[in-house]
Design a protein around this motif. Structure first.
Motif, mmCIF file in Angstrom:
data_model
loop_
_atom_site.group_PDB
_atom_site.id
_atom_site.type_symbol
_atom_site.label_atom_id
_atom_site.label_comp_id
_atom_site.label_asym_id
_atom_site.label_seq_id
_atom_site.Cartn_x
_atom_site.Cartn_y
_atom_site.Cartn_z
ATOM 1 N N ARG A 80 0.828 -1.199 0.000
ATOM 2 C CA ARG A 80 0.000 0.000 0.000
ATOM 3 C C ARG A 80 0.859 1.244 0.000
ATOM 4 O O ARG A 80 1.840 1.325 0.731
ATOM 5 C CB ARG A 80 -0.893 0.030 1.239
ATOM 6 C CG ARG A 80 -1.610 -1.247 1.535
ATOM 7 C CD ARG A 80 -2.237 -1.807 0.277
ATOM 8 N NE ARG A 80 -2.872 -3.075 0.610
ATOM 9 C CZ ARG A 80 -4.188 -3.183 0.751
ATOM 10 N NH1 ARG A 80 -4.972 -2.153 0.573
ATOM 11 N NH2 ARG A 80 -4.702 -4.355 1.037
ATOM 12 N N VAL A 81 0.411 2.234 -0.755
ATOM 13 C CA VAL A 81 1.084 3.522 -0.749
ATOM 14 C C VAL A 81 1.134 4.071 0.681
ATOM 15 O O VAL A 81 2.131 4.632 1.112
ATOM 16 C CB VAL A 81 0.343 4.482 -1.697
ATOM 17 C CG1 VAL A 81 0.796 5.896 -1.493
ATOM 18 C CG2 VAL A 81 0.547 4.048 -3.129
ATOM 19 N N ASP A 82 0.047 3.845 1.443
ATOM 20 C CA ASP A 82 0.009 4.324 2.838
ATOM 21 C C ASP A 82 1.080 3.673 3.700
ATOM 22 O O ASP A 82 1.395 4.167 4.764
ATOM 23 C CB ASP A 82 -1.331 3.975 3.507
ATOM 24 C CG ASP A 82 -2.518 4.514 2.750
ATOM 25 O OD1 ASP A 82 -2.310 5.349 1.865
ATOM 26 O OD2 ASP A 82 -3.643 4.078 3.055
ATOM 27 N N ASP A 83 1.566 2.526 3.277
ATOM 28 C CA ASP A 83 2.522 1.783 4.100
ATOM 29 C C ASP A 83 3.977 2.089 3.741
ATOM 30 O O ASP A 83 4.888 1.614 4.413
ATOM 31 C CB ASP A 83 2.313 0.268 3.937
ATOM 32 C CG ASP A 83 1.029 -0.220 4.592
ATOM 33 O OD1 ASP A 83 0.533 0.473 5.497
ATOM 34 O OD2 ASP A 83 0.534 -1.289 4.196
ATOM 35 N N VAL A 84 4.203 2.838 2.656
ATOM 36 C CA VAL A 84 5.588 3.115 2.246
ATOM 37 C C VAL A 84 6.318 3.852 3.370
ATOM 38 O O VAL A 84 5.762 4.746 3.999
ATOM 39 C CB VAL A 84 5.608 3.940 0.940
ATOM 40 C CG1 VAL A 84 7.005 4.462 0.642
ATOM 41 C CG2 VAL A 84 5.089 3.096 -0.212
ATOM 42 N N MET A 85 7.563 3.439 3.624
ATOM 43 C CA MET A 85 8.327 4.036 4.722
ATOM 44 C C MET A 85 9.312 5.060 4.168
ATOM 45 O O MET A 85 9.904 4.849 3.112
ATOM 46 C CB MET A 85 9.098 2.930 5.446
ATOM 47 C CG MET A 85 8.179 1.834 5.974
ATOM 48 S SD MET A 85 9.081 0.439 6.660
ATOM 49 C CE MET A 85 9.751 -0.346 5.200
ATOM 50 N N LEU A 86 9.457 6.148 4.875
ATOM 51 C CA LEU A 86 10.417 7.168 4.467
ATOM 52 C C LEU A 86 11.556 7.173 5.485
ATOM 53 O O LEU A 86 11.429 7.702 6.582
ATOM 54 C CB LEU A 86 9.733 8.534 4.392
ATOM 55 C CG LEU A 86 10.585 9.673 3.848
ATOM 56 C CD1 LEU A 86 11.041 9.398 2.414
ATOM 57 C CD2 LEU A 86 9.786 10.986 3.868
ATOM 58 N N VAL A 87 12.663 6.531 5.117
ATOM 59 C CA VAL A 87 13.777 6.353 6.047
ATOM 60 C C VAL A 87 14.964 7.171 5.539
ATOM 61 O O VAL A 87 15.478 6.912 4.453
ATOM 62 C CB VAL A 87 14.171 4.862 6.147
ATOM 63 C CG1 VAL A 87 15.300 4.670 7.152
ATOM 64 C CG2 VAL A 87 12.970 4.006 6.524
ATOM 65 N N SER A 88 15.385 8.155 6.291
ATOM 66 C CA SER A 88 16.509 9.032 5.911
ATOM 67 C C SER A 88 16.390 9.491 4.459
ATOM 68 O O SER A 88 17.345 9.416 3.685
ATOM 69 C CB SER A 88 17.848 8.321 6.101
ATOM 70 O OG SER A 88 17.958 7.829 7.400
ATOM 71 N N GLY A 89 15.190 9.899 4.074
ATOM 72 C CA GLY A 89 14.996 10.426 2.727
ATOM 73 C C GLY A 89 14.785 9.380 1.646
ATOM 74 O O GLY A 89 14.640 9.715 0.480
ATOM 75 N N HIS A 90 14.754 8.103 2.010
ATOM 76 C CA HIS A 90 14.517 7.051 1.013
ATOM 77 C C HIS A 90 13.126 6.465 1.176
ATOM 78 O O HIS A 90 12.730 6.107 2.284
ATOM 79 C CB HIS A 90 15.529 5.906 1.174
ATOM 80 C CG HIS A 90 16.939 6.328 0.925
ATOM 81 N ND1 HIS A 90 17.543 6.203 -0.299
ATOM 82 C CD2 HIS A 90 17.848 6.883 1.751
ATOM 83 C CE1 HIS A 90 18.778 6.666 -0.221
ATOM 84 N NE2 HIS A 90 18.992 7.088 1.015
ATOM 85 N N ASN A 91 12.395 6.330 0.059
ATOM 86 C CA ASN A 91 11.093 5.660 0.095
ATOM 87 C C ASN A 91 11.305 4.157 -0.026
ATOM 88 O O ASN A 91 11.730 3.670 -1.074
ATOM 89 C CB ASN A 91 10.228 6.124 -1.076
ATOM 90 C CG ASN A 91 9.658 7.503 -0.826
ATOM 91 O OD1 ASN A 91 9.072 7.748 0.218
ATOM 92 N ND2 ASN A 91 9.863 8.387 -1.772
ATOM 93 N N ILE A 92 10.983 3.440 1.029
ATOM 94 C CA ILE A 92 11.227 1.993 1.031
ATOM 95 C C ILE A 92 9.899 1.279 1.198
ATOM 96 O O ILE A 92 9.075 1.664 2.036
ATOM 97 C CB ILE A 92 12.195 1.627 2.177
ATOM 98 C CG1 ILE A 92 13.526 2.356 1.936
ATOM 99 C CG2 ILE A 92 12.404 0.122 2.264
ATOM 100 C CD1 ILE A 92 14.524 2.132 3.032
ATOM 101 N N SER A 93 9.676 0.235 0.399
ATOM 102 C CA SER A 93 8.401 -0.468 0.495
ATOM 103 C C SER A 93 8.479 -1.544 1.569
ATOM 104 O O SER A 93 9.502 -2.202 1.741
ATOM 105 C CB SER A 93 8.019 -1.073 -0.852
ATOM 106 O OG SER A 93 8.429 -2.409 -0.926
ATOM 107 N N THR A 94 7.362 -1.696 2.286
ATOM 108 C CA THR A 94 7.289 -2.743 3.306
ATOM 109 C C THR A 94 7.484 -4.114 2.676
ATOM 110 O O THR A 94 8.125 -4.983 3.249
ATOM 111 C CB THR A 94 5.918 -2.695 3.990
ATOM 112 O OG1 THR A 94 4.903 -2.698 2.984
ATOM 113 C CG2 THR A 94 5.767 -1.449 4.842
#
Ligand code: ATP
Ligand code: MG
Length: 658
Positions: free
Chosen positions: A522-536
Motif C-alpha cells: 500500500r502507498v500508505d505503508d511506504v516508509m520514508l527512512v533518511s529520505g529514502h522511500n522503502i516499500s514494506t
C-alpha cells in the motif's frame, strides 16, 4: 511519498511456461496485440462469451467520467448465464460443485441441481417481496446455499451484499444498514476448527438494530439450538418447498449485481458497487484466460471465502459462467489436521488451485513434510491473490505444491476492479517469483510518479489504471463523492489536470528492466527512512528469504533521527529455537540478513519475534495496527480483524521490550 519508490531487491530467476501447456493454451500471445490495437473491440469479442437476451448498442459509454457504462442497451440474466444455459447445452449432469464440509460430509451438486435450487430460491425471494433493485444481505458459512442465494438474487435482479460469516454484530449491522437490506439469508451456524460455530445469534442482534429487515431466511447446517423470532423462516421449509422452475427475466447490462465491502486493510471498508454485463464479461474471460480453463478436464479450487471478492468472481461468477467443475470447502486448513488442503486436492483430483500468500506462508511455517505426504500429481496450474507474494513463498509454492511442474499465476486485482487485472498468462508469460508480470490483454495498468508520468523501466511509483475496464466498480454505494475522491482525484482529469481520467489503485509498484510489474504494498505503508522511500513488501520479502522465517510484517515507526525507522514483526518457522539467547542471535542475524540483501538503508531498527500477525478476515496483514503498536498509540478500526487476541499478544511482547 515523493517521486519514486526505491528499487532495492533484484530477482533474476525466471520460469518459462511448460511446453505442453503453452501448446494447448486458451489464450496466446496475439491476444495482447489484438487488444492493444482495438481495446473496445477486444472486450466486445469477450462479451460474446455470454448469452445476451438483447445485444448492446455501445461497448463503452464514458461520456460522464468517472461513471462508466459498459455494453449499453444490452440485456442479460446473470443466473441464466451461470446455470441454465449449461443445462440447455446438455451439461445438466456435470458437477458444478464438489462440496466438502469441515466434518467430512460431502455434497455433489450438478448444474441441473443448481438450476433447481436457484429457481426455488428465486421463487421464495419473490414471494417474500424482494424485487429487482432490492438488497439482500447474505451471512452464511461456506456452504452451497451461499452460491445459490447469490445466484437467486442475480436471477431476479436484486442485489446481494455478502458479509463474511465471521464478522461481528457491529460489522454485520452497519453493512445491513448501509445497504438497507430487506432480507437476510443466514444459517444456524457453520463448522469451524472442529466445532459448530453459531451465526444466528449474531444475526438476531444485528436485525434488532435494523428495523428495515423484513425477513430472515435460515439454512439449517449444524442443527444447533436457535432462538426464533417472527421474521425468521427456515430455508428447508420455504426454498426447498418452492416451485422448481423459474423464468429468468433479462435485465439491463448496468443492472446492479452486488455491493461488497472491501477488506478494511487500510481503513473503514467501502461499499463497492458492481453491475452485470461488464462484470460478468471480465469475470468470465479472466477465468478462461488466466486459469486456462478446460471444461472437459479441469477441477478448479479457489480456497477463498465467498465473503470477499475472490469468492464472488472466482467461486461464483467466473467458474459458473464457464460451466466449470469446482471444489468448495467449508472449513479451516488445519482441521482436523494440517494436511487437509492436500487431502482435498488429492481426493477431487484438483487441477487448478487458487489461494493466498497468507496460506502459503502458513504452510511454509508448518513444514515441507506435510504436502510431501500427499499425491498432488493432478495439479497443473497454481494461482495466488490477495497480497504481494514474497519470492521465497512463491518458490516454496512452486516446489512443494507444484512439484516444479506447475506454472504460478500471481494475480493482482481489488474488490474495486471486480476481476483480475495484472497476471501472467500461463501459456505465454515467462514468470518471475514475486512479480504479477504484466496487465492482461485489454487492461492498461501503469506505474507513475507524482505527476502521473510513467516511470521508466527500473523505476517505482504509484500503480494506476489509465482506461476503464468492464468489471470496474461503478461507484461506492450511496457515496459518489467518496468514489471520486478515493480513486479519481489523485491524477489526471479528476485532479484538475489533463483530460484523461486516471484510476488510483492505492498500491505502490515498480517496473523492472524487462517491464514486469512488482507490487510493493500500500502507498500508505511506504516508509520514508533518511529520505529514502522503502516499500514494506521488499523488506518483508528479504526477511522471508531467511530460512528461519515464515512470515514478516514491516512498518515505519516515527524515529527522531531517521524520520521513520523500520520495525519488523516476524514469525519464525516451526522448528526454530527462539528462547533466550538463541532468539537474540536470530534477531541480529535477521537484521544483518536484510542489510546484506537490500542494503544498509533497509536494516530494521527493531525486530520482534511474534507468534501471529494481525490479519483481516480475508487473511491480509493489517500493518496499520502494527504501526499503532510500534508508535504506542491506541488501535484504529479493528472491526475486520480476524482475531483480537493477537493484538494483546503482540502488544505485551512490545512492552516487555522483546
Ligand atoms: P481496503 O481497501 O478496505 O483497505 P483491501 O484493499 O485489503 O481493503 P481488497 O479489495 O480485498 O481490500 O484487496 C485489494 C488489495 O489487495 C490490492 O489493492 C492490493 O494491495 C492487494 N493485492 C491483491 N492481490 C495482490 C497481488 N497479487 N499482489 C500484490 N497485492 C495484491
Ligand atoms: Mg483497497
Amino acid at each position: 511519498m515523493s517521486e519514486t519508490l526505491e528499487n532495492l531487491s533484484s530477482e533474476t530467476r525466471k520460469f518459462p511456461p511448460p511446453a505442453p501447456l503453452a501448446a494447448a493454451a486458451n489464450v496466446t500471445a496475439p491476444a495482447y496485440d489484438q487488444a492493444a490495437a482495438d481495446r473496445l473491440g477486444f472486450w466486445a469479442e469477450q462479451a460474446q462469451r455470454l448469452s445476451w437476451a438483447e445485444p448492446w448498442t455501445q461497448v463503452l459509454d464514458w461520456s460522464n467520467p468517472p461513471f462508466a457504462k459498459w455494453f449499453t442497451g444490452g440485456k442479460l440474466n446473470v443466473a441464466y448465464n451461470c446455470v441454465d444455459r449449461h443445462v440447455e447445452a446438455g451439461h445438466g449432469d456435470k458437477v458444478a460443485i464438489h462440496w466438502e464440509g469441515e466434518p467430512g460430509d460431502t455434497r455433489t451438486i450438478t448444474y441441473s441441481d443448481l438450476l433447481t435450487s436457484v429457481s426455488q430460491a428465486a421463487n421464495t425471494l419473490t414471494e417474500l417481496g424482494v424485487s429487482a433493485g432490492d438488497r439482500v444481505a447474505i451471512y452464511l458459512p461456506m456452504i452451497p446455499e451461499a452460491a445459490v442465494a447469490m445466484l437467486a438474487c442475480a436471477r431476479i435482479g436484486a442485489m446481494h451484499s455478502v458479509v463474511f460469516g465471521g464478522f461481528s454484530v457491529d460489522a454485520l449491522s452497519t453493512r445491513i444498514t448501509d445497504a438497507s437490506a430487506k432480507v437476510v439469508i443466514t444459517a444456524d451456524g457453520g463448522y469451524r476448527r472442529g466445532k459448530p460455530s453459531a451465526l444466528k445469534p449474531t444475526v438476531d442482534e444485528a436485525v434488532a438494530r435494523c428495523p428495515g429487515v423484513e425477513h430472515v431466511l435460515v439454512v439449517r447446517r449444524t442443527g444447533q439450538e436457535v432462538a426464533w423470532g417472527e421474521k425468521d423462516l427456515w430455508w428447508h421449509e420455504t426454498v426447498e418447498r418452492a416451485a422448481t422452475t423459474h423464468k429468468p427475466e433479462a435485465f439491463d447490462a448496468e443492472q446492479p449485481l452486488y455491493i461488497l465491502y472491501t477488506s478494511g486493510t487500510t481503513g473503514k471498508p467501502k461499499g463497492i458497487l458492481h453491475t452485470t454485463g461488464g462484470y460478468l464479461t471480465q469475470a468470465s474471460y479472466t477465468f478462461h484466460a488466466v486459469f486456462d480453463h478446460k471444461p472437459e478436464s479441469d477441477v478448479f479450487w479457489c480456497t477463498a471465502d465467498v465473503g470477499w471478492v475472490t469468492g464472488h468472481s472466482y467461486i461464483v461468477y467466473g467458474p459458473l459462467s464457464n460451466g466449470a467443475t469446482q471444489v468448495m470447502y467449508e472449513g479451516t486448513p488445519d482441521t482436523p489436521h494440517k494436511g487437509r488442503f492436500w487431502e482435498i486436492v488429492d481426493k477431487y483430483r484438483v487441477t487448478v488451485l487458487y489461494t493466498a500468500p497468507t496460506l502459503i506462508r502458513t504452510m511454509m511455517k508448518w513444514g515441507d513434510d506435510i504436502p510431501a505426504k500427499y499425491d498432488l500429481s493432478s495439479l497443473r496450474l497454481l494461482g495466488s491473490v490477495g497480497e504481494p507474494i514474497n519470492p521465497e513463498a512463491w518458490m516454496w509454492y512452486r516446489a512443494n505444491v507444484g512439484r516444479d511442474r506447475c506454472p504460478i499465476v500471481d494475480t493482482w486485482w481489488q474488490t474495486e476492479t471486480g476481476g483480475i487485472m495484472i497476471s501472467p498468462l500461463p501459456g505465454v508469460t515467462e514468470t518471475k517469483p514475486g512479480s504479477a508480470m504484466t496487465p492482461l490483454p485489454g487492461i492498461s495498468a501503469d506505474v507513475v510518479d507524482d505527476t502521473a508520468t510513467s516511470v521508466p523501466n527500473g523505476g517505482g511509483g504509484f500503480l494506476v489504471l489509465r482506461e476503464p475496464w468492464p468489471s470496474m466498480l461503478r461507484t461506492i454505494w450511496g457515496d459518489d463523492q467518496r468514489f471520486i475522491d478515493t480513486y479519481w482525484s489523485r491524477f489526471g482529469a479528476g485532479a484538475g489536470h489533463g483530460d484523461e481520467w486516471v484510476y488510483f489503485a492505492g498500491d505502490g509498484a515498480k517496473r523492472d528492466e524487462d517491464g514486469a510489474l512488482w507490487l510493493l504494498g500500500r502507498v500508505d505503508d511506504v516508509m520514508l527512512v533518511s529520505g529514502h522511500n522503502i516499500s514494506t513488501t521488499e523488506v518483508e520479502s528479504a526477511l522471508v528469504s531467511h530460512p528461519s522465517v515464515a512470515e514478516a510484517a514491516v512498518v515505519g515507526a516515527t524515529d527522531p533521527t531517521t524520520g521513520q525507522a523500520i520495525v519488523a514483526f516476524t514469525i519464525p518457522r516451526g522448528n526454530v529455537d527462539t528462547e533466550g539467547e538463541a532468539g537474540e542471535r536470530l534477531i541480529q542475524d535477521l537484521r544483518n540478513h536484510v542489510a546484506r540483501t537490500l542494503g544498509p538503508i533497509a536494516k530494521p531498527r527493531q525486530i520482534m519475534l511474534v507468534p501471529e500477525l494481525p490479519k483481516t478476515r480475508s487473511g491480509k496483514i493489517m500493518r496499520r495496527l502494527l504501526r499503532d503498536v510500534a508508535e504506542r498509540r491506541s488501535l484504529g478500526d479493528v472491526t475486520t480483524l480476524q482475531d483480537s487476541a493477537v493484538m494483546d499478544l503482540i502488544s505485551s511482547g512490545m512492552k516487555s521490550g522483546k
